[in-house]
Enzyme design. Structure first.
Site, PDB file in Angstrom:
ATOM      1  N   ARG A  71       4.665 -57.041  17.983  1.00  0.00           N
ATOM      2  CA  ARG A  71       3.787 -56.162  17.169  1.00  0.00           C
ATOM      3  C   ARG A  71       2.661 -56.149  16.629  1.00  0.00           C
ATOM      4  O   ARG A  71       2.438 -57.898  16.488  1.00  0.00           O
ATOM      5  CB  ARG A  71       5.191 -55.519  16.091  1.00  0.00           C
ATOM      6  CG  ARG A  71       4.489 -56.735  14.809  1.00  0.00           C
ATOM      7  CD  ARG A  71       5.813 -56.459  13.822  1.00  0.00           C
ATOM      8  NE  ARG A  71       5.145 -56.657  12.571  1.00  0.00           N
ATOM      9  CZ  ARG A  71       5.927 -58.268  12.308  1.00  0.00           C
ATOM     10  NH1 ARG A  71       7.014 -59.448  12.723  1.00  0.00           N
ATOM     11  NH2 ARG A  71       5.457 -58.342  11.347  1.00  0.00           N
ATOM     12  N   ARG A  95      17.030 -50.812  24.399  1.00  0.00           N
ATOM     13  CA  ARG A  95      16.738 -52.249  24.745  1.00  0.00           C
ATOM     14  C   ARG A  95      17.435 -53.172  23.676  1.00  0.00           C
ATOM     15  O   ARG A  95      17.522 -52.003  22.452  1.00  0.00           O
ATOM     16  CB  ARG A  95      15.381 -52.886  25.057  1.00  0.00           C
ATOM     17  CG  ARG A  95      14.461 -52.959  26.318  1.00  0.00           C
ATOM     18  CD  ARG A  95      13.023 -52.940  26.820  1.00  0.00           C
ATOM     19  NE  ARG A  95      13.274 -54.684  26.311  1.00  0.00           N
ATOM     20  CZ  ARG A  95      12.346 -55.047  25.936  1.00  0.00           C
ATOM     21  NH1 ARG A  95      11.386 -54.545  24.863  1.00  0.00           N
ATOM     22  NH2 ARG A  95      12.551 -56.401  25.815  1.00  0.00           N
ATOM     23  N   LYS A 126       5.625 -44.796  19.531  1.00  0.00           N
ATOM     24  CA  LYS A 126       6.490 -44.603  20.791  1.00  0.00           C
ATOM     25  C   LYS A 126       6.772 -43.610  21.698  1.00  0.00           C
ATOM     26  O   LYS A 126       7.354 -42.662  21.159  1.00  0.00           O
ATOM     27  CB  LYS A 126       7.962 -45.150  20.833  1.00  0.00           C
ATOM     28  CG  LYS A 126       9.281 -45.615  22.324  1.00  0.00           C
ATOM     29  CD  LYS A 126       9.321 -46.706  21.962  1.00  0.00           C
ATOM     30  CE  LYS A 126      10.092 -47.257  23.243  1.00  0.00           C
ATOM     31  NZ  LYS A 126      10.867 -48.203  23.410  1.00  0.00           N
TER      32      LYS A 126
END
Ligand code: BTN
Length: 283
Positions: free
Chosen positions: A275, A65, A130
């Site tokens: 975040r 992304r 992640k």
């Protein structure tokens, strides 16, 4: 160090598909190496695009992304893209990436693997690291339709000392680190098949009912729910508390104003990044 997995196995991948999904899947292409599975699908002729899935052992120009790359070494992860033509304009498909995220976690859970959660809009995390990412790309398709590629990368068993892995600029983890993962030779094929199954199951449901059927799973998996967050917008940063999604899949955040009042904000995924924040972030 040898790659953790043998070559992708079409029989083992297809073994995870239910009869309706096997029927819905028009084509499955397995590639040893490709620049990007998303780019590969996007250049196919229209009559080969819909319900065509491609899985690569390795990507040499994996896309992430926001113009970033996606490290895609050989033999250890899943790089999968699925082409789908929707009877809707792209602007009406805002929730599709959320649906894809739910499908990824459902696939993991269908294999007995727990511990994955979703961070709006479409990061799949485990322990704040992640685990997988989703990149949706589209191309024009006439008559009010949209041709969309749903690209999904899952870190399955990436060796920490892999040269590409060492360039990743955020904390990451792998499926093999999660509770319930059985790290045998067939893990990648089973997971890739389960992912296809969950996507092919989810897409008709999304086309018929929108995001509503996925909302309970999203709420269950939302790692930002009620958490302090920092949202970065073009105008600056906003500190607040995440409060779930609106009906369009936008993120709701309540900002605590110095006056003590709260101000509600609604953020579109294309415009901001978010975040987790800590209580002392205002200092
Ligand atoms: C992200 O930045 O979080 C999204 C990463 C998406 C990576 C996948 S791997 C399969 C597909 N092909 C690509 O080039 N990118 C997506």
């Amino acid at each position: 160090m040898p790659a953790p997995f043998p070559a992708l196995n079409e029989v083992a991948i297809r073994a995870q598909l239910s009869a309706p999904s096997a029927d819905a899947l028009k084509k499955l292409s397995l590639l040893d190496e490709v620049g990007s599975t998303n780019a590969w699908l996007l250049q196919l002729p229209r009559d080969e695009f819909h319900a065509h899935a491609v899985i690569a052992d390795q990507q040499t120009a994996g896309r992430g992304r926001r113009g970033r790359g996606w490290q895609s070494p050989a033999g250890c992860n899943i790089y999968l893209s699925l082409g789908w033509i929707f009877n809707a304009a792209v602007r009406d498909l805002a929730c599709l990436s959320l649906v894809a995220g739910v499908a990824v976690v459902r696939a993991l859970e269908s294999q007995g693997i727990s511990g994955a959660g979703l961070k709006w809009p479409n990061d799949i995390l485990a322990d704040g690291r992640k685990l997988a990412g989703i990149l949706l790309e589209s191309r024009p398709s006439g008559g009010g339709r949209s041709a969309v590629v749903m690209g999904i990368g899952i870190n399955v068993a990436m060796p920490p000392d892999d040269a590409a892995a060492q360039t990743i600029d955020q904390p990451w983890t792998c499926v093999t680190a999660l509770p319930g993962a059985n790290p045998d030779d067939g893990l990648r094929d089973r997971l890739a098949g389960a992912l296809l199954e969950r996507l092919l199951d989810a897409l008709p449901e999304f086309e018929a009912g929108g995001f509503a059927p996925f909302d309970p799973d999203w709420k269950r998996l939302d790692v930002l729910s009620s958490q302090p967050v920092c949202v970065t917008t073009a105008e600056g940063e906003i500190l607040g508390r995440a409060a779930g999604l609106d009906a369009q899949g936008n993120l709701l955040v309540f900002e605590q104003l110095p006056s003590g009042d709260q101000q509600a904000h609604c953020f579109n995924s294309g415009e901001v990044s978010v975040r987790p924040a800590h209580r002392d972030s205002r200092k």
